[in-house]
Design an enzyme around this catalytic site. Sequence first.
Site: not given
Length: 791
Positions: A548-549, A552
């Site tokens: 997820h990160e 980003h």
Amino acid sequence: MTEVARTQFVSRPRDDERRTRKRLGWWDRVKFLVLLVTLFGFLVWTESTDNPILPVSEAFNNVVRSRTWIFVLGGLELLRQIHYLIAEHWSRYYFFWQRRVGGVNRRVDRINPWTRYRLARVFKWLLWIAAFNAFVAWRNDEAFITQFVNLPSTVFDFLLSTGSDLPLVFQLFFAGFFIIGQFALLFWFLSKGGTEVYYPDDVNTRFSDVWGQDGVLEKVKENIVFLEDPEAIEQRGGYVPAGILLYGPPGTGKTLMAEAVAGETGRPFVFVEPGAFTNMFMGVGILKVKSLFRKLRKLALRYGGVIAFFDEADALGNRGVSAGALTEVAHAKSGLCHGTAYLSPATAGALDQIHRNAHSPDAALPAGRISRVVAGMGMGGGGDMGTLQALLAELSGMKKPRGFFNRSIRRLLGMRPKPPPKYRMLVMMASNRPDALDPALLRPGRIDRIYRVGYPSKAGRVKTYEGYLAKVAHQLTPEEVEKLAVMTPYATGATIKDLVNEALIIAIRDGRDTVTWIDILQAKHLKSLGPSRDVELVAQDRHGVAVHEACHAVVAYRAMKHLEIDLATIDPGNEYLGMVAQVRIDDRFKQFKSEYEADIMVSVASLAGERIFFDGDSASGVSSDLQSATQIAILMEGFWGMGSAISSRGVIGSSSGGLPLPVGPDSGMLRGEFGQRVEDNLARLLRLTTAMLEKDRETVLCLAHALEVHKTIAGDDVAAVIEREPGPIVDGSQYADPVFVREIVAYHEEMLAAHRASLPAVDIVVPARAAIEPLVLSASRETPAPGTVGR
């Protein structure tokens, strides 16, 4: 036209910069000599009165023979004044006494301050007792030692015999005076406290010690110039500005600037504490105000001027506070992605304004209208009824003539009282909430100048870092100091000082006395991430948060050219499971459509990435990301002129600031054609983001692997992994090895298989290649700063 020379500010020299002693005024030179001469004349008069037939010349000779101590004291005082006079004109003599003889004072200063304070108090009490004993011995014509032995009994006998020896009228008068004196003494005692007086040589801070606020500093210097030379403006028909308000965020240097004023000016500096006017009894606050300004007038007359500084002025001079300020609803994130964290400061600020408008009790009021709630009696800041009014009256009220004789006797004789003198008083106030101050306090004549002490610019931050780093041993290059200033866009003087100090603590903990760049990075991460939740994620959650990160971070690195990544972490905090923090490259005050679109792409990168790497599946952690993206898209389409429509929805149904309420169940913002345009824009940007992540699929998995190994990595290390090159902590070149990348991909496939089968917690080993120590965050951390991404 007459050409007037411009008045320039000249900094007062420090004590160690003086070449000669500071000159005394004429009264300070002769006051003790005048006192001794007056005492000698009084003794001669007493001698003549006791023996009327004694000639004055004989009485004079008797006093000379019996009171030789007067001449001894006079000789010592004359010698002292000669010493001062020479030191004021002869620099070598002054240096001799300062450096050689003055060394005794420096050795005394090494004693514990509390010990010196107690010893000084004991010495002062003994001095007063000795003086009183000498007076009683003189009146009783006894030896000093004999009277000292009998002093307790003498005082006790006097207290017992005083009342019985007085006539009845005087006894009643004494009783009434004693009762009234009790109340007077009580209120006098209650009116004291809350203020501290600093004389010119008590503070060593100068304007050169205030960094990053040069614009405000120049204006403050101008006020000091007019205080030192009021005729420069008064002779031309103007008046000296009498009040300054310094307002701005905490830690930006307001109090330090006032402290520098105390060090630079040759006038006394009176510090008024925030709780100075908070009292138990009604009316005491008014007495405190009057006592304070009585002290200020006395100091202004004696020293030619005085400066009063009110710290946290919103606690001293407000009659009420905004209802919205009394009700502050926190935004709960509940373990979701820190959806506003990665956004640029302008975007995050706009979303924060929307949230505040939605939860404020004043949200339904028209723009600009403020609901006031008065708590208690009068001043919402804690003062009693009338305290603010007394403060306002003293700041600009009429000044009555001074002295009983001037006001009463001259008027009784038909003479006009002399007008009061001009009190050279500069009032400085500091506040974090100028909106809470009463408008009557801020009007010209009371507070003439209002300056915002905001966050320092990049140049100011560089100067501040250089100033605090100069106090410690460090190995930072000028380029690293400038990069550090870029990485901390909202750093204040207080936070910069704390960051350098934290880096020094890290260095000392590692057995070093020199601060390095790595120490600075660790200290910055400790201060920006917040306290760890102290939990260990299971393997599936850890890998999911890392992916997820990483999504980003990769999209931010590729799409956001106006920001750069500061750090990435999957170490859970109190309000997030992971985040990617970004900072501005330079100081900017506007943002374009392309930059807002990049913000949206970074927001939806979590949804696109989870769909890509988890076979179309996605977690609930993307909810706050989608909320941020939707709100930005609404603002772009309907309010900022960045969509297909030209008209602005800010003119209808908007709250203060022209910003809409957040999208909710009762909102019609996303209905109809407008909502469809917003959805189309989001879908378009999601497709661009998906294509970008598909192209960088291996890069995302490599960055996720680095996060799983190190948990927290700096922005330079994120770039190193993406570019496959060595970084400060992480060796990104290892991800250029195809064999190692295949191991990482295989590891992800194992995690994906466990996810598909909905297996309980699994123990799949993270691939390892280089033995690199992870970045250990060993100190307590605070809440995440604005401009950061999280889950």
